[in-house]
Design an enzyme around this catalytic site. Structure first.
Site, PDB file in Angstrom:
ATOM      1  N   ARG A 180      95.732  58.289 170.521  1.00 24.00           N
ATOM      2  CA  ARG A 180      95.850  58.336 172.097  1.00 24.00           C
ATOM      3  C   ARG A 180      95.608  59.603 172.516  1.00 24.00           C
ATOM      4  NH1 ARG A 180     100.758  58.673 175.169  1.00 24.00           N
ATOM      5  NH2 ARG A 180     102.070  59.107 173.370  1.00 24.00           N
ATOM      6  N   LYS A 181      94.782  60.476 171.598  1.00 30.06           N
ATOM      7  CA  LYS A 181      94.534  61.838 172.185  1.00 30.06           C
ATOM      8  C   LYS A 181      93.294  61.920 172.917  1.00 30.06           C
ATOM      9  CE  LYS A 181      96.573  64.033 168.067  1.00 30.06           C
ATOM     10  NZ  LYS A 181      96.082  64.899 166.794  1.00 30.06           N
TER      11      LYS A 181
END
Length: 333
Positions: A176-177
């Site tokens: 989710r970066k």
């Protein structure tokens, strides 16, 4: 020296070209083809991605476009050149940019998902036709999306290739970066590159990390609380720093255990023991894994290897969009 002319674009079949031709309404690119990876991932895009592209254009041109005044509305055709090698990705966002501007046509010469080899010099990958001012108005926005998406897809393809070369057939995943406001492009590009997206956002799947556990008091309490809202439709993943935490998480009902920041040898031992005790558990390896070290984390007991670097710190692929240079022109700017 003027740029070499690109090869002719893919043409519409005669059966679909009967009668007088109509001017394209927006950035249409003819018949859509599956990517080189085998799937037309644009079919998975939500309809709002066009609103996102329109917002990029508003951000780039909030007031007057004086450069547009200079070039005017004369129709012309620009060539999209790929100047560094990589996997072509992000074509829906490129198309949507010129679609939003209207009266432009994009014709692709290479398929999305195809690796473009530019080691021998720049390669023509598309042409864009329309009013000159609209081509230049959308140029930078379209190139920004394409170069970044292609960078993610190239990094993803390289990681998947390492896994497959080692004979491992689990999931290579992103994280989710992602870049705020650009998530849809980066997640899409992971798919084009052959990787898994991991969870698409905070609302998809439940991931309980150290902060959740510390605040709740224990792994078991955190999982128990999550289950009251997640129900039967959402998987629950728990970050574990060692085997004991992994066993506690699996025993509490977690569907996935992420073995985080462990040495490869220790991680493989922990994964094997977790699979022995909980055969249906999914095991993910994560934390500081790079393209260079990934192979050392692969084993039959590891189902997923995730890398934040696939969408954080990736190298962009270099593209340029050039209008035809008139014969005899001396300006080399």
């Amino acid at each position: 020296m003027a740029d070499a002319a690109p090869p002719p674009p893919q043409t519409t079949p005669k059966s679909a070209d009967k009668g007088p031709r109509r001017r394209a309404r927006g950035g249409k690119s003819g018949r859509r083809k599956k990517s080189a990876a085998g799937s037309d991932f644009r079919c998975a895009l939500p309809p709002y991605y066009r609103d996102t592209v329109a917002a990029w254009l508003r951000d780039d041109c909030p007031s007057l476009d004086v450069g547009g005044l200079v070039v005017g509305d004369a129709r012309t055709t620009a060539t999209l050149w790929c100047k560094s090698s990589g996997v072509l990705a992000g074509t829906p966002f490129f198309d949507a940019t010129f679609d939003a501007l209207g009266d432009c046509t994009v014709a692709w010469l290479r398929r999305e998902g195809e690796h473009v080899d530019a080691t021998g010099g720049k390669v023509a990958v598309a042409t864009v036709s329309g009013p000159a001012r609209k081509l230049l108005l959308g140029e930078r926005t379209a190139l920004n999306a394409l170069s970044r998406a292609s960078g993610v897809a190239t990094a993803a393809r390289a990681a998947v290739d390492v896994a497959r070369a080692a004979g491992w057939h689990g999931h290579v995943a992103g994280t989710r970066k992602t870049t705020p406001g650009f998530r849809i492009v980066e997640k899409y590009a992971l798919l084009v590159g052959g990787a898994a997206t991991h969870r698409l956002d905070l609302s998809q799947m439940v991931m309980l990390k150290d902060n959740h556990v510390w605040q709740r008091g224990s792994i078991a309490k955190a999982v128990e609380t999550a289950k009251t809202a997640a129900g039967f439709t959402a998987k629950i993943e728990v970050e574990a720093r060692d085997l004991a935490e992994g066993v506690e998480a699996a025993g509490a009902g977690a569907d996935i255990v992420m073995l985080d920041n462990m040495a490869p040898a220790d991680l493989k031992v922990a994964a094997a023991e977790l699979k022995k005790q909980f055969p249906h558990l999914l095991v993910e390896a994560s934390g500081g894994i790079t393209l260079e070290t990934m192979a050392s984390y692969l084993s039959d007991d590891v189902d997923v290897v995730s890398q934040g670097k696939l969408t954080q710190g990736y190298a962009c692929v270099d593209f340029s969009l050039k209008l035809p240079k008139p014969e005899g022109a001396t300006c080399n700017v």
